[in-house]
Design an enzyme around this catalytic site. Structure first.
Site, PDB file in Angstrom:
ATOM      1  CE1 TYR A 165      -5.029  -5.799  -5.194  1.00 30.87           C
ATOM      2  CE2 TYR A 165      -6.168  -4.147  -3.449  1.00 30.87           C
ATOM      3  CZ  TYR A 165      -5.185  -4.153  -4.216  1.00 30.87           C
ATOM      4  OH  TYR A 165      -4.626  -3.179  -4.260  1.00 30.87           O
ATOM      5  CG  HIS A 216      -6.875  -8.735   0.625  1.00 36.43           C
ATOM      6  ND1 HIS A 216      -7.344  -8.872  -0.609  1.00 36.43           N
ATOM      7  CD2 HIS A 216      -6.675  -7.210   0.359  1.00 36.43           C
ATOM      8  CE1 HIS A 216      -6.344  -8.269  -1.246  1.00 36.43           C
ATOM      9  NE2 HIS A 216      -6.380  -7.190  -0.494  1.00 36.43           N
ATOM     10  NE  ARG A 266      -2.941  -3.105  -1.644  1.00 37.67           N
ATOM     11  CZ  ARG A 266      -2.515  -4.364  -0.659  1.00 37.67           C
ATOM     12  NH1 ARG A 266      -1.006  -4.849  -0.604  1.00 37.67           N
ATOM     13  NH2 ARG A 266      -3.772  -4.525   0.172  1.00 37.67           N
ATOM     14  CG  HIS A 315      -5.344   0.951  -4.402  1.00 36.73           C
ATOM     15  ND1 HIS A 315      -4.993   0.657  -2.879  1.00 36.73           N
ATOM     16  CD2 HIS A 315      -6.587   0.476  -4.553  1.00 36.73           C
ATOM     17  CE1 HIS A 315      -5.377  -0.398  -2.824  1.00 36.73           C
ATOM     18  NE2 HIS A 315      -6.709  -0.980  -3.503  1.00 36.73           N
ATOM     19  CE  LYS A 352      -6.250  -0.347   4.692  1.00 33.54           C
ATOM     20  NZ  LYS A 352      -7.716  -1.046   3.789  1.00 33.54           N
ATOM     21  NE  ARG A 395      -3.698  -1.877   2.285  1.00 33.89           N
ATOM     22  CZ  ARG A 395      -3.121  -3.299   3.552  1.00 33.89           C
ATOM     23  NH1 ARG A 395      -2.012  -3.454   3.668  1.00 33.89           N
ATOM     24  NH2 ARG A 395      -4.333  -4.418   3.313  1.00 33.89           N
TER      25      ARG A 395
END
Length: 316
Positions: A296, A287, A264, A261, A193, A170
């Protein structure tokens, strides 16, 4: 929502509800590992809801009053929130935050939160990120290399984009690297995250790009300082990378979806196209669930099942 608007909302909330909100946010941060950006969004969304209920009902809503919220109240809040600047997707996010808060509050206070939890989320079409073709990704990096009249800035921007495309980072993760992380090893431990850690292989091209940038960078490489520096030596802002990409894509005639983004996303898609294992790609991207990776990568179901079944024969 601005800080002034958030402060105004907090001022409308009863002390008991304010304390409950803060306790829930602390719970999300410490026990659930929510990222600070998520905490900030939660705080704004739930505070807005609680402030609305104060105005809607005519007085600050204590915990007892909050337990009495009806479907009609929920519809009134959604009707007021939905507007030119708040689309279905944003409203769905706000409702999700309110539901999460109410689920926790009901468990703590012992009331039935059915009216809130049964409120239907507005329908919206999920926007899937669009990958770049391999030649387009290469062209973007080549074009970015000639955007600045400062060689070290050009080398910096190339290094960042190469990390996004070559390692699936990211933008926040790439810009979060410190001086101590270079020279880049064969694998990087990335804290993503929600505090989720993952190990990412570093391609030679990415390692070489970072080394080239460091050779040209006028600022000393310090262990605790950002690896990627802004013009004046401070931490590089994601907006600067987005801006240089915007200039490059305009020159190349690429769509507005060619963002940091997208690099990625292209990493994931190109791996999948080469026959990569969905589970492995899931781990590389960080993820939490396979379904996120499926959405995605934005490939058709038949392709997903072909790859999945080849990697996991028992799944068939």
């Amino acid at each position: 929502m601005s800080r002034a608007e958030q402060a105004a909302d907090i001022g409308l909330i009863s002390p008991a509800a304010r304390d409950a909100l803060q306790t829930w946010l602390d719970h999300q941060r410490s026990l659930k590992g929510a990222a600070e950006n998520t905490i900030t969004a939660y705080q704004g969304d739930v505070a807005d809801f609680l402030a609305f209920m104060t105005l809607h009902k005519g007085d600050p809503q204590g915990l007892g009053a909050l337990a009495e919220i009806t479907i009609t109240d929920m519809r009134a809040w959604m009707a007021r929130t939905r507007g030119p600047n708040v689309g279905p997707r944003s409203l769905a996010r706000k409702l999700s935050a309110v539901k999460a808060f109410y689920r926790w509050l009901a468990g703590r206070e012992g009331f039935e939160p059915t009216a809130v939890l049964s409120t239907r989320s507005p329908k919206f079409q999920k926007k899937l990120p669009r990958p770049l073709a391999v030649d387009a990704a290469k062209a973007l990096i080549d074009c970015v290399e000639i955007q600045s009249d400062r060689p070290w800035v050009s080398a910096r921007d190339v290094a960042v984009l190469t990390l996004l495309w070559g390692c699936g980072l990211r933008i926040s993760e790439a810009l979060g690297l410190k001086g101590r992380d270079a020279p880049l090893p064969d694998t990087l431990r990335i804290l993503g995250k929600g505090g989720k850690e993952r190990v990412v292989p570093v391609l030679p091209a990415a390692r070489d790009a970072v080394e080239t940038y460091l050779r040209h960078c006028p600022y000393p490489q310090e262990a605790d300082a950002p690896l990627f520096r802004a013009i004046r030596g401070g931490p590089l802002n994601a907006r600067a990378i987005a801006s240089v990409m915007a200039d490059a894509r305009m020159q190349l005639g690429l769509p507005a979806t060619a963002t940091p983004h997208a690099m990625r996303h292209s990493f994931a898609t190109h791996l999948l196209d080469a026959g990569g294992d969905l589970r492995a790609i899931q781990e590389l991207l960080g993820h939490a669930s396979l379904s996120t990776t499926q959405a995605y990568t934005a490939v058709d179901t038949a392709r997903l099942m072909e790859v999945y079944n080849r990697a996991h024969p028992k799944a068939g």
